[in-house]
Design a protein around this motif. Structure first.
Motif, short mmCIF file in Angstrom:
data_model
loop_
_atom_site.label_atom_id
_atom_site.label_comp_id
_atom_site.label_asym_id
_atom_site.label_seq_id
_atom_site.Cartn_x
_atom_site.Cartn_y
_atom_site.Cartn_z
N MET A 3 -12.80 6.06 24.87
CA MET A 3 -11.66 5.41 24.19
C MET A 3 -10.93 6.44 23.34
SD MET A 3 -11.72 2.06 21.75
CE MET A 3 -10.23 1.44 20.97
N PRO A 4 -9.66 6.68 23.57
CA PRO A 4 -8.94 7.64 22.74
C PRO A 4 -8.45 7.00 21.44
CG PRO A 4 -7.53 6.86 24.52
CD PRO A 4 -8.87 6.22 24.72
N TYR A 5 -8.42 7.81 20.39
CA TYR A 5 -7.96 7.37 19.08
C TYR A 5 -6.87 8.32 18.61
CZ TYR A 5 -12.42 4.81 18.87
OH TYR A 5 -13.49 3.98 19.13
N SER A 6 -5.85 7.76 17.98
CA SER A 6 -4.83 8.57 17.32
C SER A 6 -4.85 8.19 15.85
CB SER A 6 -3.45 8.30 17.94
OG SER A 6 -2.47 9.13 17.35
N LEU A 7 -5.40 9.05 15.02
CA LEU A 7 -5.65 8.75 13.61
C LEU A 7 -4.65 9.50 12.73
CD1 LEU A 7 -9.54 9.24 13.72
CD2 LEU A 7 -8.26 7.10 14.02
N VAL A 8 -4.04 8.77 11.81
CA VAL A 8 -3.09 9.37 10.88
C VAL A 8 -3.72 9.40 9.49
CG1 VAL A 8 -0.88 9.06 9.71
CG2 VAL A 8 -1.04 8.70 12.18
N PHE A 9 -3.81 10.59 8.93
CA PHE A 9 -4.34 10.79 7.59
C PHE A 9 -3.17 10.88 6.61
CE2 PHE A 9 -7.57 12.19 10.43
CZ PHE A 9 -8.79 12.07 9.78
N ASN A 10 -3.09 9.95 5.69
CA ASN A 10 -2.11 10.03 4.60
C ASN A 10 -2.77 10.72 3.41
OD1 ASN A 10 0.09 8.62 5.84
ND2 ASN A 10 -1.03 6.71 5.53
N PHE A 11 -2.08 11.66 2.82
CA PHE A 11 -2.68 12.39 1.70
C PHE A 11 -1.61 12.88 0.74
CE2 PHE A 11 -1.80 15.56 4.94
CZ PHE A 11 -1.23 16.59 4.23
N VAL A 12 -2.06 13.28 -0.43
CA VAL A 12 -1.19 13.84 -1.47
C VAL A 12 -1.80 15.16 -1.92
CG1 VAL A 12 -0.21 13.53 -3.76
CG2 VAL A 12 -0.42 11.56 -2.23
N PRO A 13 -1.06 16.26 -1.87
CA PRO A 13 -1.60 17.53 -2.35
C PRO A 13 -1.62 17.60 -3.87
CG PRO A 13 0.65 17.84 -1.59
CD PRO A 13 0.29 16.41 -1.30
N GLU A 14 -2.72 18.08 -4.38
CA GLU A 14 -2.85 18.23 -5.83
C GLU A 14 -2.11 19.47 -6.31
OE1 GLU A 14 -6.64 19.65 -8.23
OE2 GLU A 14 -6.88 17.56 -7.59
N THR A 15 -2.03 20.47 -5.44
CA THR A 15 -1.32 21.71 -5.73
C THR A 15 -0.36 21.98 -4.58
OG1 THR A 15 -3.16 22.93 -4.74
CG2 THR A 15 -3.17 22.70 -7.13
N LEU A 16 0.58 22.92 -4.78
CA LEU A 16 1.56 23.19 -3.73
C LEU A 16 0.87 23.79 -2.51
CD1 LEU A 16 2.36 26.46 -3.42
CD2 LEU A 16 3.58 26.01 -5.53
N ILE A 17 1.45 23.54 -1.35
CA ILE A 17 0.93 24.05 -0.08
C ILE A 17 1.86 25.16 0.41
CG2 ILE A 17 0.32 23.49 2.29
CD1 ILE A 17 -0.08 20.60 1.41
N PRO A 18 1.37 26.39 0.54
CA PRO A 18 2.21 27.46 1.08
C PRO A 18 2.69 27.11 2.48
CG PRO A 18 0.21 28.35 0.09
CD PRO A 18 0.03 26.88 0.16
N PRO A 19 3.87 27.53 2.89
CA PRO A 19 4.41 27.13 4.19
C PRO A 19 3.53 27.51 5.36
CG PRO A 19 5.74 28.88 3.18
CD PRO A 19 4.83 28.37 2.13
N ASP A 20 2.86 28.65 5.30
CA ASP A 20 2.01 29.08 6.41
C ASP A 20 0.85 28.11 6.64
OD1 ASP A 20 3.62 31.24 6.73
OD2 ASP A 20 2.26 32.71 5.83
N TYR A 21 0.40 27.45 5.58
CA TYR A 21 -0.76 26.56 5.70
C TYR A 21 -0.39 25.16 6.16
CZ TYR A 21 -3.99 29.95 3.78
OH TYR A 21 -4.78 31.06 3.61
N ALA A 22 0.89 24.89 6.37
CA ALA A 22 1.32 23.58 6.87
C ALA A 22 1.38 23.56 8.40
CB ALA A 22 2.68 23.21 6.30
N THR A 23 1.03 24.65 9.05
CA THR A 23 1.12 24.73 10.50
C THR A 23 -0.12 24.11 11.16
OG1 THR A 23 0.05 26.90 10.55
CG2 THR A 23 2.46 26.85 10.36
N GLY A 24 0.03 23.83 12.45
CA GLY A 24 -1.07 23.25 13.20
C GLY A 24 -2.31 24.12 13.24
N ARG A 25 -2.13 25.43 13.18
CA ARG A 25 -3.30 26.33 13.25
C ARG A 25 -4.22 26.11 12.06
NH1 ARG A 25 -4.79 31.79 11.79
NH2 ARG A 25 -2.86 32.12 10.66
N HIS A 26 -3.67 26.01 10.85
CA HIS A 26 -4.51 25.83 9.67
C HIS A 26 -5.06 24.40 9.59
CE1 HIS A 26 -4.01 29.74 7.74
NE2 HIS A 26 -2.76 29.71 8.15
N LEU A 27 -4.30 23.43 10.06
CA LEU A 27 -4.81 22.06 10.07
C LEU A 27 -5.90 21.89 11.12
CD1 LEU A 27 -1.40 20.42 9.41
CD2 LEU A 27 -3.41 20.09 8.00
#
Length: 288
Positions: A1-25
């Protein structure tokens, strides 16, 4: 059974642009899996093709207006040029294609503590909710058995429409191509289906599928894989593309292609789906 899960979150500190990419996630997901099942984390990390999960780039939740819920854009943000400020509501999608993977991660879902931050680089993320069922304002959350995907697929619908939300690219011999041809799109979906569904699609063929509408453009992603001082850039297609099944085609073939169209939500299309590429949705026919 496939699942598509969406995680809602709030960053406590700023996220550098490089870390918002799919590779880091992708790395964030593997790290989270490793905390509850190191063997599974190693398995997922070492899979070379048709991996059992996908991961999206980080997305900022669109601002909502009074009495109007936020609308998720058709084309998602694949990378950022500026940091994402602290306290910005965000979301991230992970899909799981193997039923056993979801079960083995049950402790991850059950022990989720909103007070315990996840770490994305130096940024701390607080998960506020996980969505796994259809939402009117979040098209990327869903779950459906493979059997249900097949049984509910139409055997008469000849118009197959896709929204390519993040860049889609395909491997051809030694090189990549960004052109979403019928053969490349449906072969990619079929390869994943064969690997994880356990259900044969009798009559599957791509000979009678032809593009009938497209509004696509190319986009470039830089994953910054450092090899000999160079980064790896990928060109992919985003936008809308519709296919039509033409000619004398058996209902079984039409059903197989409709099944795969609906499956695209979970498995993605083409290359690097674990790093944010290839996110796609089946769409209703365009209004003329």
């Amino acid at each position: 059974m496939p699942y598509s899960l969406v995680f809602n979150f709030v960053p406590e500190t700023l996220i550098p642009p490089d870390y918002a990419t799919g590779r880091h996630l992708n790395a964030l997901f593997i790290t989270a899996v490793n905390a509850v099942d190191p063997e599974l984390a190693t398995h997922l990390h070492e899979q070379k093709t048709t991996k059992a999960f996908t991961s999206s780039p980080l997305q900022k939740l669109p601002p909502s207006r009074r009495d109007v819920p936020p609308q998720i854009p058709d084309i998602l943000k694949a990378q950022y040029q500026r940091p994402i400020p602290a306290q910005t509501p965000c979301w991230w999608r992970v899909s799981l294609l193997d039923e056993q993977v979801f079960g083995r991660l049950s402790q991850l879902w059950l022990n989720l503590n909103p007070r315990q931050p996840w770490h994305l680089g130096a940024a701390n993320l607080h998960i506020t909710s996980i969505l796994g069922t259809p939402q009117s304002t979040q098209p990327w959350a869903n779950a459906c058995s493979y059997q249900e995907l097949y049984e509910t697929a139409s055997d008469s619908n000849r118009r197959l429409n896709f929204q390519l939300a993040t860049p889609v690219a395909f491997r051809q011999q030694k090189y990549d191509t960004a052109l979403p041809t019928p053969e490349s799109v449906f072969r990619s979906l079929h390869n994943s289906w064969k690997r994880y569904s356990g259900i044969e699609l009798p009559g599957f063929a791509t000979d009678n599928i032809f593009p009938c509408y497209f509004d696509i453009r190319t986009d470039i992603l830089d994953f910054e894989f450092r090899k000999k001082g160079k980064s790896s850039k990928f060109i992919g297609a985003v936008g809308r593309i519709d296919f039509r099944i033409l000619g004398d085609v058996e209902p079984a073939t039409i059903k197989a292609l409709n099944t795969l169209s609906q499956y695209a939500l979970y498995c993605g299309i083409g290359r690097k789906t674990t790093m944010g590429m290839g996110m796609a949705l089946a769409r209703s026919p365009r209004r003329s």
